[in-house]
Design a protein around this motif. Structure first.
Motif, mmCIF file in Angstrom:
data_model
loop_
_atom_site.group_PDB
_atom_site.id
_atom_site.type_symbol
_atom_site.label_atom_id
_atom_site.label_comp_id
_atom_site.label_asym_id
_atom_site.label_seq_id
_atom_site.Cartn_x
_atom_site.Cartn_y
_atom_site.Cartn_z
ATOM 1 N N VAL A 1 13.339 1.214 0.009
ATOM 2 C CA VAL A 1 14.027 0.233 -0.583
ATOM 3 C C VAL A 1 13.949 -0.042 -2.055
ATOM 4 O O VAL A 1 13.064 -0.215 -2.487
ATOM 5 N N ALA A 2 15.320 -0.299 -2.476
ATOM 6 C CA ALA A 2 15.388 -0.614 -3.974
ATOM 7 C C ALA A 2 15.912 -2.121 -3.964
ATOM 8 O O ALA A 2 17.040 -2.347 -3.399
ATOM 9 N N VAL A 3 15.461 -3.013 -4.745
ATOM 10 C CA VAL A 3 16.022 -4.184 -5.006
ATOM 11 C C VAL A 3 16.114 -4.626 -6.565
ATOM 12 O O VAL A 3 15.245 -4.410 -7.240
ATOM 13 N N ALA A 4 17.278 -4.633 -7.041
ATOM 14 C CA ALA A 4 17.505 -4.753 -8.268
ATOM 15 C C ALA A 4 18.442 -6.115 -8.755
ATOM 16 O O ALA A 4 19.323 -6.385 -7.691
ATOM 17 N N TRP A 5 18.266 -6.666 -9.724
ATOM 18 C CA TRP A 5 19.168 -8.049 -9.794
ATOM 19 C C TRP A 5 19.358 -7.874 -11.466
ATOM 20 O O TRP A 5 18.615 -7.427 -12.335
ATOM 21 N N ALA B 1 15.924 1.647 6.656
ATOM 22 C CA ALA B 1 15.006 2.655 5.763
ATOM 23 C C ALA B 1 13.499 2.522 6.017
ATOM 24 O O ALA B 1 12.734 3.530 6.188
ATOM 25 N N LEU B 2 13.164 1.281 6.428
ATOM 26 C CA LEU B 2 11.731 1.212 6.423
ATOM 27 C C LEU B 2 11.174 1.436 7.632
ATOM 28 O O LEU B 2 10.215 1.608 8.272
ATOM 29 N N SER B 3 12.309 1.938 8.840
ATOM 30 C CA SER B 3 11.882 2.323 10.078
ATOM 31 C C SER B 3 11.492 3.857 10.146
ATOM 32 O O SER B 3 10.984 4.228 11.182
ATOM 33 N N ALA B 4 11.851 4.453 9.005
ATOM 34 C CA ALA B 4 11.440 5.887 8.887
ATOM 35 C C ALA B 4 10.418 6.140 7.805
ATOM 36 O O ALA B 4 10.325 5.535 7.028
ATOM 37 N N GLY C 1 0.768 -1.114 -0.144
ATOM 38 C CA GLY C 1 0.078 0.006 0.103
ATOM 39 C C GLY C 1 0.906 1.266 -0.093
ATOM 40 O O GLY C 1 0.242 2.379 0.430
ATOM 41 N N THR C 2 1.895 1.156 -0.219
ATOM 42 C CA THR C 2 2.935 2.334 -0.097
ATOM 43 C C THR C 2 3.938 2.520 -1.597
ATOM 44 O O THR C 2 3.963 1.472 -2.203
ATOM 45 N N ASP C 3 4.516 3.388 -1.744
ATOM 46 C CA ASP C 3 5.418 3.377 -2.939
ATOM 47 C C ASP C 3 7.149 3.249 -2.477
ATOM 48 O O ASP C 3 7.938 3.997 -2.954
ATOM 49 N N ARG C 4 7.230 2.676 -1.250
ATOM 50 C CA ARG C 4 8.591 2.762 -0.756
ATOM 51 C C ARG C 4 9.447 1.561 -1.159
ATOM 52 O O ARG C 4 10.477 1.355 -0.663
ATOM 53 N N LEU C 5 8.854 0.555 -1.888
ATOM 54 C CA LEU C 5 9.824 -0.244 -2.736
ATOM 55 C C LEU C 5 9.915 -0.205 -4.332
ATOM 56 O O LEU C 5 8.981 -0.022 -4.907
#
Length: 189
Positions: A80-84, A72-75, A35-39
């Motif tokens: 967070v960005a995850v790339a592979w 980061a997710l505590s603020a 429900g967020t745009d944090r990832l």
């Protein structure tokens, strides 16, 4: 080997045959970013062998939990960005996964002691997957680079992986509906 319940759910839903790396990342981070745009997730479609999905699921679970508790997710504005990507090394191809945090509390390297989570990540990556991790406690946020041998990938699932990766795929606001089970409807079997 210890398994994350979320990774185990994905592996069992896939009939213990293979798991999408993207689905694994999304599933492990879902409790913290839904429900967020944090990832932001970015990478070519890659399918993992079940054993690799379970071990990597534990690593992602640990990274996610730490990001939620201390990173980061505590603020409120943390991301967070995850790339592979599939990368050619000196002797063989590898799957490289980059975990990048920003906007969280300031981070600093542990002062000489190794916690349970670090030991768990090391065990899963080095011993269970034959991989490695490099961490960076930068002022901007925690970063980790995971390097895994390509035998964790299901043969034939990496078509185009050495080419251009698809555009960044923010979650959960992508075009696929995310039902309560957390698995995109287009990927359900």
């Amino acid at each position: 080997m210890v398994a994350s319940p979320r990774a185990q759910e994905l592996v069992s839903l896939g009939g213990w045959s293979e798991v999408s790396l993207q689905d694994l990342v999304l599933k492990e981070l879902q409790p913290y970013v839904e429900g967020t745009d944090r990832l932001t997730v970015n990478g070519p479609p890659i399918r993992l062998r079940p054993k690799a999905a379970l071990a990597l699921g534990m690593v992602l679970h640990e990274l996610s939990t730490n990001a939620a508790k201390h990173g980061a997710l505590s603020a409120e504005r943390g991301r967070v960005a995850v790339a592979w990507s599939a990368e050619s090394g000196d002797t063989a191809a590898h799957l490289v996964l980059r975990w990048t945090e920003e906007g969280g509390s300031p981070v600093r390297a542990p002062n000489g002691r190794t916690g349970f989570g670090s030991k768990l990540i090391e065990q899963q990556l080095r011993h269970d997957l034959g991989g490695a991790i490099k961490v960076d406690y930068s002022e901007v946020g925690f970063n980790a680079t995971l390097t895994l041998p390509f035998d964790v990938v299901v043969p034939g699932s990496i078509n185009g992986a050495f080419g251009d990766a698809p555009a960044k795929q923010p979650w959960p606001s992508d075009e696929r509906a995310m039902p309560s089970g957390g698995i995109p409807t287009s990927d359900r079997k």
